[in-house]
Design a protein around this motif. Structure first.
Motif, PDB file in Angstrom:
ATOM      1  N   SER A 149       0.849  -1.196   0.000  1.00 36.56           N
ATOM      2  CA  SER A 149       0.000   0.000   0.000  1.00 36.56           C
ATOM      3  C   SER A 149       0.879   1.239   0.000  1.00 36.56           C
ATOM      4  O   SER A 149       2.073   1.181   0.305  1.00 36.56           O
ATOM      5  CB  SER A 149      -0.882   0.006   1.240  1.00 36.56           C
ATOM      6  N   LYS A 150       0.277   2.357  -0.345  1.00 41.57           N
ATOM      7  CA  LYS A 150       1.024   3.600  -0.426  1.00 41.57           C
ATOM      8  C   LYS A 150       1.617   3.972   0.940  1.00 41.57           C
ATOM      9  O   LYS A 150       2.759   4.407   1.031  1.00 41.57           O
ATOM     10  CB  LYS A 150       0.095   4.705  -0.935  1.00 41.57           C
ATOM     11  N   GLU A 151       0.814   3.781   1.999  1.00 39.96           N
ATOM     12  CA  GLU A 151       1.293   4.113   3.353  1.00 39.96           C
ATOM     13  C   GLU A 151       2.549   3.333   3.700  1.00 39.96           C
ATOM     14  O   GLU A 151       3.493   3.876   4.263  1.00 39.96           O
ATOM     15  CB  GLU A 151       0.220   3.804   4.413  1.00 39.96           C
ATOM     16  N   SER A 152       2.534   2.045   3.355  1.00 43.47           N
ATOM     17  CA  SER A 152       3.672   1.203   3.699  1.00 43.47           C
ATOM     18  C   SER A 152       4.909   1.613   2.912  1.00 43.47           C
ATOM     19  O   SER A 152       6.007   1.708   3.464  1.00 43.47           O
ATOM     20  CB  SER A 152       3.360  -0.263   3.426  1.00 43.47           C
ATOM     21  N   LYS A 153       4.712   1.842   1.616  1.00 41.92           N
ATOM     22  CA  LYS A 153       5.828   2.276   0.773  1.00 41.92           C
ATOM     23  C   LYS A 153       6.420   3.560   1.328  1.00 41.92           C
ATOM     24  O   LYS A 153       7.641   3.734   1.397  1.00 41.92           O
ATOM     25  CB  LYS A 153       5.355   2.514  -0.661  1.00 41.92           C
ATOM     26  N   ASP A 154       5.515   4.442   1.700  1.00 41.24           N
ATOM     27  CA  ASP A 154       5.903   5.727   2.247  1.00 41.24           C
ATOM     28  C   ASP A 154       6.728   5.556   3.517  1.00 41.24           C
ATOM     29  O   ASP A 154       7.773   6.181   3.691  1.00 41.24           O
ATOM     30  CB  ASP A 154       4.611   6.483   2.575  1.00 41.24           C
ATOM     31  N   PHE A 155       6.258   4.676   4.382  1.00 41.61           N
ATOM     32  CA  PHE A 155       6.957   4.438   5.642  1.00 41.61           C
ATOM     33  C   PHE A 155       8.349   3.875   5.387  1.00 41.61           C
ATOM     34  O   PHE A 155       9.339   4.330   5.963  1.00 41.61           O
ATOM     35  CB  PHE A 155       6.169   3.474   6.529  1.00 41.61           C
ATOM     36  N   ILE A 156       8.433   2.888   4.489  1.00 42.34           N
ATOM     37  CA  ILE A 156       9.727   2.286   4.158  1.00 42.34           C
ATOM     38  C   ILE A 156      10.683   3.364   3.644  1.00 42.34           C
ATOM     39  O   ILE A 156      11.842   3.431   4.042  1.00 42.34           O
ATOM     40  CB  ILE A 156       9.565   1.193   3.073  1.00 42.34           C
ATOM     41  N   GLY A 157      10.174   4.221   2.778  1.00 40.58           N
ATOM     42  CA  GLY A 157      11.000   5.297   2.232  1.00 40.58           C
ATOM     43  C   GLY A 157      11.535   6.205   3.311  1.00 40.58           C
ATOM     44  O   GLY A 157      12.711   6.566   3.322  1.00 40.58           O
ATOM     45  N   ARG A 158      10.637   6.567   4.252  1.00 41.55           N
ATOM     46  CA  ARG A 158      11.074   7.471   5.318  1.00 41.55           C
ATOM     47  C   ARG A 158      12.070   6.801   6.250  1.00 41.55           C
ATOM     48  O   ARG A 158      13.012   7.430   6.720  1.00 41.55           O
ATOM     49  CB  ARG A 158       9.850   7.979   6.094  1.00 41.55           C
ATOM     50  N   LEU A 159      11.850   5.509   6.507  1.00 42.73           N
ATOM     51  CA  LEU A 159      12.785   4.766   7.362  1.00 42.73           C
ATOM     52  C   LEU A 159      14.178   4.751   6.727  1.00 42.73           C
ATOM     53  O   LEU A 159      15.182   5.006   7.384  1.00 42.73           O
ATOM     54  CB  LEU A 159      12.285   3.333   7.579  1.00 42.73           C
ATOM     55  N   GLN A 160      14.205   4.484   5.405  1.00 40.84           N
ATOM     56  CA  GLN A 160      15.476   4.468   4.682  1.00 40.84           C
ATOM     57  C   GLN A 160      16.213   5.793   4.828  1.00 40.84           C
ATOM     58  O   GLN A 160      17.397   5.836   5.144  1.00 40.84           O
ATOM     59  CB  GLN A 160      15.214   4.219   3.192  1.00 40.84           C
ATOM     60  N   LEU A 161      15.464   6.862   4.620  1.00 41.08           N
ATOM     61  CA  LEU A 161      16.043   8.193   4.674  1.00 41.08           C
ATOM     62  C   LEU A 161      16.573   8.501   6.070  1.00 41.08           C
ATOM     63  O   LEU A 161      17.676   9.020   6.253  1.00 41.08           O
ATOM     64  CB  LEU A 161      14.963   9.211   4.298  1.00 41.08           C
ATOM     65  N   TYR A 162      15.761   8.157   7.066  1.00 42.31           N
ATOM     66  CA  TYR A 162      16.134   8.415   8.459  1.00 42.31           C
ATOM     67  C   TYR A 162      17.438   7.699   8.807  1.00 42.31           C
ATOM     68  O   TYR A 162      18.347   8.284   9.392  1.00 42.31           O
ATOM     69  CB  TYR A 162      15.010   7.935   9.386  1.00 42.31           C
ATOM     70  N   LEU A 163      17.520   6.420   8.420  1.00 39.32           N
ATOM     71  CA  LEU A 163      18.717   5.646   8.769  1.00 39.32           C
ATOM     72  C   LEU A 163      19.930   6.146   7.995  1.00 39.32           C
ATOM     73  O   LEU A 163      21.040   6.184   8.515  1.00 39.32           O
ATOM     74  CB  LEU A 163      18.477   4.160   8.517  1.00 39.32           C
TER      75      LEU A 163
END
Lengths: 250, 108
Positions: A4-18
């Motif tokens: 889902s878009k929310e999940s993709k979004d979360f994964i993207g933000r996690l990547q960026l954060y790390l």
């Protein structure tokens, strides 16, 4: 089955954060892949992303961040690489501008600063890995390591304006050699970083300027054209790359 | 020790026990925890723990491509060190749970 878009979004933000926290790229990739797998399974069973990561994504990201080691090696490799790249870039600019002219102070100063920086960086690296200093001390070291190269090059430029030392002008052969060296540095950086950027950026910045310089246009037209191209070139490049990235992932 | 740290320690022990029953992956671990009534555990919270357990050398991981496609799946296996840690956890848990039980029995 797509996430889902929310999940993709979360994964993207996690990547960026790390990534912004200086974690190892391979480790980040491993974790996000694993989480993607989990989210896929969870969504197939009708669970929401909140069910998996809780109500505070930030807290969840911090949990990950705490368990991951900081990629110190990368910081200390990237800084010298940027220094070398900047030097090569400066040299190439001077060559295309009619040849290198170095004052005695610059001629001695650049290599000396360079050796000192590399020596200090390796000392810092060993200090941090062997002493495990308090967090604020560690960050202080990173801050010094970051400011030092900029500061010392800046100081050299100021000193060079202040003191008049004898100036050498490079011969044609020396200019050609320096040009080849700078080009080799760009290619080397591109191979090392596995990015085209270190090659493309100098080409985009220097080639138009050089070509315009060869024409018989008036000086003001040349200046205008150059300044437009210097902005337009990289912009077009980034837009093309961005578009390509987007169409390949869609 | 805060309550979340206490739960973290318990959860780590439980994950060691689940992995000791055979190679497994994240989602399967959550399903097993669910079966045993660990509904208070947020699904995603096991991954930072698994990361730590891998760093400690208690588990090793391997990536496997699924025949159905999609992202690669990460499987966890217990190491010898992990087995020792599981034994340690069982001992610690026995002490804690029997003390708590004795205390509550006396109260009730």
């Amino acid at each position: 089955m797509e996430l889902s878009k929310e999940s993709k979004d979360f994964i993207g933000r996690l990547q960026l954060y790390l990534m912004a926290s200086g974690k190892k790229e391979k480790e980040i990739e491993e974790i996000t892949e694993e989480l993607k797998d989990h989210l896929l399974e969870a969504e197939q069973r009708g669970k929401s992303i909140e069910h998996v990561v809780g109500n505070s994504p930030k807290e969840y990201m911090e949990q990950f961040s705490r368990e991951m080691i900081l990629d110190k090696g990368m910081i200390f490799k990237v800084i010298p690489a940027i220094c070398i790249g900047a030097l090569a870039y400066l040299l190439m600019g001077e060559i295309l501008d009619g040849g290198i002219e170095l004052s005695l102070l610059e001629f001695i100063g650049y290599p000396v600063i360079f050796l000192i920086i590399i020596g200090l960086l390796s000392f810092f690296l060993r200090y941090i890995s062997s002493h495990q200093p308090a967090r604020w001390k560690e960050w202080l070291v990173y801050a010094v390591a970051g400011v030092l190269p900029m500061g010392s090059f800046g100081a050299l430029i100021v000193l060079n304006n202040y003191f008049n030392t004898p100036t050498f002008e490079f011969s044609t052969v020396a200019n050609v050699l320096a040009f080849a060296l700078a080009a080799a540095v760009f290619i080397g950086l591109a191979l090392w970083s596995k990015l085209w950027l270190p090659i493309i950026i100098p080409i985009l910045l220097f080639v138009p300027e050089y070509l315009i310089g060869l024409t018989s246009l008036s000086t003001s037209t040349k200046l205008t054209l150059t300044s437009i191209l210097i902005f337009a070139g990289p912009l077009i490049y980034f837009l093309t790359v961005y578009k390509k990235d987007h169409s390949s992932s869609a | 020790m805060s309550s979340s740290q206490l739960l973290k320690g318990i959860l780590e022990g439980c994950l060691l026990s689940i992995i000791s029953q055979g190679e497994t992956y994240g989602y399967e671990m959550i399903e097993k925890l669910d079966q045993y009534g660990f509904t208070m555990v947020k699904e995603g919270s096991i991954y930072p723990l698994l990361l730590r357990m891998k760093k400690e050398g208690w588990v090793v991981t391997s990536q496997k491509q699924l025949p159905s496609g999609g992202p690669k799946r990460k499987y966890y296996k217990l190491t010898e060190k992990g087995e020792l840690e599981l034994e340690e956890f069982k001992k610690r848990w026995d002490t804690v749970s029997s003390s708590v039980e004795r205390l509550l029995d006396k109260e009730g």
